[in-house]
Motif scaffolding. Structure first.
Motif, PDB file in Angstrom:
ATOM      1  N   SER A  60      19.238  16.729  14.309  1.00 54.95           N
ATOM      2  CA  SER A  60      18.025  17.290  14.903  1.00 54.95           C
ATOM      3  C   SER A  60      17.326  18.262  13.968  1.00 54.95           C
ATOM      4  O   SER A  60      16.098  18.223  13.818  1.00 54.95           O
ATOM      5  N   ALA A  61      18.090  19.130  13.321  1.00 54.88           N
ATOM      6  CA  ALA A  61      17.496  20.158  12.465  1.00 54.88           C
ATOM      7  C   ALA A  61      16.783  19.552  11.269  1.00 54.88           C
ATOM      8  O   ALA A  61      15.658  19.946  10.918  1.00 54.88           O
ATOM      9  N   VAL A  62      17.413  18.571  10.634  1.00 56.68           N
ATOM     10  CA  VAL A  62      16.818  17.991   9.423  1.00 56.68           C
ATOM     11  C   VAL A  62      15.694  17.022   9.779  1.00 56.68           C
ATOM     12  O   VAL A  62      14.660  16.983   9.106  1.00 56.68           O
ATOM     13  N   PHE A  63      15.865  16.259  10.850  1.00 53.41           N
ATOM     14  CA  PHE A  63      14.812  15.346  11.284  1.00 53.41           C
ATOM     15  C   PHE A  63      13.551  16.126  11.639  1.00 53.41           C
ATOM     16  O   PHE A  63      12.431  15.702  11.309  1.00 53.41           O
ATOM     17  N   ALA A  64      13.719  17.276  12.280  1.00 55.09           N
ATOM     18  CA  ALA A  64      12.573  18.128  12.595  1.00 55.09           C
ATOM     19  C   ALA A  64      11.893  18.590  11.311  1.00 55.09           C
ATOM     20  O   ALA A  64      10.654  18.655  11.231  1.00 55.09           O
ATOM     21  N   ARG A  65      12.671  18.884  10.283  1.00 56.28           N
ATOM     22  CA  ARG A  65      12.104  19.335   9.009  1.00 56.28           C
ATOM     23  C   ARG A  65      11.366  18.203   8.305  1.00 56.28           C
ATOM     24  O   ARG A  65      10.301  18.418   7.709  1.00 56.28           O
ATOM     25  N   VAL A  66      11.902  17.007   8.367  1.00 52.03           N
ATOM     26  CA  VAL A  66      11.248  15.854   7.734  1.00 52.03           C
ATOM     27  C   VAL A  66       9.865  15.627   8.328  1.00 52.03           C
ATOM     28  O   VAL A  66       8.893  15.350   7.609  1.00 52.03           O
ATOM     29  N   LEU A  67       9.751  15.765   9.654  1.00 58.42           N
ATOM     30  CA  LEU A  67       8.488  15.488  10.339  1.00 58.42           C
ATOM     31  C   LEU A  67       7.679  16.747  10.631  1.00 58.42           C
ATOM     32  O   LEU A  67       6.626  16.674  11.274  1.00 58.42           O
ATOM     33  N   ASP A  68       8.173  17.907  10.170  1.00 57.69           N
ATOM     34  CA  ASP A  68       7.483  19.181  10.397  1.00 57.69           C
ATOM     35  C   ASP A  68       7.293  19.428  11.893  1.00 57.69           C
ATOM     36  O   ASP A  68       6.185  19.709  12.366  1.00 57.69           O
ATOM     37  N   LEU A  69       8.395  19.322  12.645  1.00 65.09           N
ATOM     38  CA  LEU A  69       8.392  19.538  14.087  1.00 65.09           C
ATOM     39  C   LEU A  69       9.288  20.727  14.421  1.00 65.09           C
ATOM     40  O   LEU A  69      10.067  21.181  13.581  1.00 65.09           O
ATOM     41  N   THR A  70       9.156  21.219  15.641  1.00 62.91           N
ATOM     42  CA  THR A  70      10.107  22.216  16.108  1.00 62.91           C
ATOM     43  C   THR A  70      11.356  21.487  16.596  1.00 62.91           C
ATOM     44  O   THR A  70      11.273  20.368  17.089  1.00 62.91           O
ATOM     45  N   ASN A  71      12.499  22.136  16.444  1.00 63.47           N
ATOM     46  CA  ASN A  71      13.774  21.523  16.845  1.00 63.47           C
ATOM     47  C   ASN A  71      13.931  21.655  18.352  1.00 63.47           C
ATOM     48  O   ASN A  71      14.743  22.430  18.861  1.00 63.47           O
ATOM     49  N   ASN A  72      13.139  20.876  19.059  1.00 65.56           N
ATOM     50  CA  ASN A  72      13.105  20.919  20.510  1.00 65.56           C
ATOM     51  C   ASN A  72      13.277  19.499  21.033  1.00 65.56           C
ATOM     52  O   ASN A  72      12.567  18.588  20.598  1.00 65.56           O
ATOM     53  N   PRO A  73      14.225  19.257  21.932  1.00 64.61           N
ATOM     54  CA  PRO A  73      14.480  17.889  22.408  1.00 64.61           C
ATOM     55  C   PRO A  73      13.245  17.171  22.922  1.00 64.61           C
ATOM     56  O   PRO A  73      13.063  15.983  22.651  1.00 64.61           O
ATOM     57  N   SER A  74      12.382  17.872  23.658  1.00 65.73           N
ATOM     58  CA  SER A  74      11.198  17.220  24.214  1.00 65.73           C
ATOM     59  C   SER A  74      10.242  16.757  23.137  1.00 65.73           C
ATOM     60  O   SER A  74       9.465  15.819  23.335  1.00 65.73           O
ATOM     61  N   GLU A  75      10.292  17.401  21.974  1.00 68.77           N
ATOM     62  CA  GLU A  75       9.426  17.004  20.867  1.00 68.77           C
ATOM     63  C   GLU A  75      10.108  15.990  19.960  1.00 68.77           C
ATOM     64  O   GLU A  75       9.475  15.062  19.457  1.00 68.77           O
ATOM     65  N   LEU A  76      11.413  16.153  19.755  1.00 68.39           N
ATOM     66  CA  LEU A  76      12.125  15.290  18.812  1.00 68.39           C
ATOM     67  C   LEU A  76      12.428  13.902  19.353  1.00 68.39           C
ATOM     68  O   LEU A  76      12.304  12.906  18.631  1.00 68.39           O
ATOM     69  N   PHE A  77      12.854  13.808  20.610  1.00 66.67           N
ATOM     70  CA  PHE A  77      13.312  12.522  21.129  1.00 66.67           C
ATOM     71  C   PHE A  77      12.239  11.430  21.089  1.00 66.67           C
ATOM     72  O   PHE A  77      12.539  10.284  20.730  1.00 66.67           O
ATOM     73  N   PRO A  78      10.967  11.709  21.433  1.00 68.55           N
ATOM     74  CA  PRO A  78       9.956  10.640  21.340  1.00 68.55           C
ATOM     75  C   PRO A  78       9.784  10.114  19.921  1.00 68.55           C
ATOM     76  O   PRO A  78       9.627   8.901  19.711  1.00 68.55           O
ATOM     77  N   HIS A  79       9.842  11.023  18.939  1.00 65.57           N
ATOM     78  CA  HIS A  79       9.688  10.589  17.547  1.00 65.57           C
ATOM     79  C   HIS A  79      10.923   9.835  17.064  1.00 65.57           C
ATOM     80  O   HIS A  79      10.810   8.859  16.317  1.00 65.57           O
ATOM     81  N   TYR A  80      12.103  10.302  17.482  1.00 69.30           N
ATOM     82  CA  TYR A  80      13.329   9.601  17.093  1.00 69.30           C
ATOM     83  C   TYR A  80      13.351   8.207  17.709  1.00 69.30           C
ATOM     84  O   TYR A  80      13.756   7.234  17.070  1.00 69.30           O
ATOM     85  N   SER A  81      12.884   8.099  18.937  1.00 72.75           N
ATOM     86  CA  SER A  81      12.816   6.790  19.596  1.00 72.75           C
ATOM     87  C   SER A  81      11.850   5.862  18.865  1.00 72.75           C
ATOM     88  O   SER A  81      12.062   4.640  18.811  1.00 72.75           O
ATOM     89  N   GLN A  82      10.799   6.435  18.291  1.00 72.81           N
ATOM     90  CA  GLN A  82       9.809   5.625  17.581  1.00 72.81           C
ATOM     91  C   GLN A  82      10.404   4.955  16.353  1.00 72.81           C
ATOM     92  O   GLN A  82       9.912   3.926  15.888  1.00 72.81           O
TER      93      GLN A  82
END
Length: 274
Positions: A35-57
């Motif tokens: 979660s921490a590194v994936f958020a950094r790759v996409l310049d997102l906050t490490n927040n499940p509601s923000e990360l999960f849609p992008h990870y699903s994509q």
């Protein structure tokens, strides 16, 4: 992301390869969670509601890349099924908050799968026209969108519904351009069509805020290459509407000079599967 200098084909295999390269090259510590590194790759906050849609994509992007390759190279199904299955499994088996990034990227890099994705990318370039993301930086776009949203909010000519609608669509466009590798140009096109197809927009074209929105759409459409002639900037919503191109579902016939190219980029041991 500076899209002024990016020339990414709207070719899902190219976008997948670009995103995977960013994931492999990003700096990380051994104990950092996905979660921490994936958020950094996409310049997102490490927040499940923000990360999960992008990870699903990611899973959608893998399927899109595979399906597009199969559209043009159906005889290579066995070859390309391997990276599709491998990558899907890698992302399924490494959850955002329970696994370390190191384990994920180690899994992604196993075998020759990344090399075969390069093959898929190169092969598709013979048929999928490039989407040129140029002439507009994300910083400039953010500044323009912020100014337009302020104009929209302060306008006395627009209904509350239209103000909310325009702000939501502009923010969508901005978000999708930030993550072009992941989503491609299709959702950007859809938001542009949503705006130009809105009846209230056409009725308020003389409004300063709407005129500003329409010019921004011209900039975005030109930047992602969906206007027929990017050297001719439409001066009205109607002209912009008439100059849009929708991607063809059918594979275009390759020019004679390109017909010999489709096997040249295959690695030798796989060329027989074409």
């Amino acid at each position: 992301m500076n899209i002024e200098n990016e020339m990414l084909p709207d070719n899902p295999a190219a976008r997948l390869q670009s995103l995977l390269d960013r994931m492999i090259e990003v700096e990380y510590t051994d104990n950092e969670k996905v979660s921490a590194v994936f958020a950094r790759v996409l310049d997102l906050t490490n927040n499940p509601s923000e990360l999960f849609p992008h990870y699903s994509q990611l899973f959608v992007l893998i399927e899109d890349a595979y399906n597009k390759v199969m559209q043009y190279y159906p005889k290579q199904r066995k070859t390309h099924s391997s990276w599709r299955i491998h990558l899907t499994g890698a992302f399924q088996n490494h959850s955002l908050y329970h696994h370390n990034w190191k384990a994920l990227v180690t899994s992604i890099g196993q075998g020759m799968h990344l090399d075969i994705i390069q093959v898929a990318n190169d092969n598709l370039e013979h048929y999928v026209l490039p989407t040129k993301v140029s002439g507009l930086t994300i910083e400039e776009l953010e500044e323009q969108v912020s100014g337009l949203i302020l104009d929209i909010e302060n306008s006395n000519d627009l209904s509350e519904y239209l103000k909310i609608f325009l702000k939501e669509e502009l923010e969508k466009i901005l978000g999708y351009i930030r993550h072009f590798d992941l989503y491609g140009s299709d959702p950007i096109k859809k938001s542009i069509y949503n705006i130009i197809g809105n009846s209230e927009v056409s009725k308020n074209f003389s409004c300063r805020a709407i005129a500003g929105v329409s010019m921004l759409l011209v900039s975005v459409a030109s930047a992602i290459g969906v206007v027929n002639n990017v050297a001719t900037f439409p001066d009205s919503v109607e002209k912009l509407r008439n100059e849009f191109l929708l991607p063809s579902i059918e594979a275009p016939a390759a020019p004679p000079s390109m017909k010999v190219l489709d096997t040249e980029v295959l690695i030798p041991e796989l060329s027989a599967e074409k």
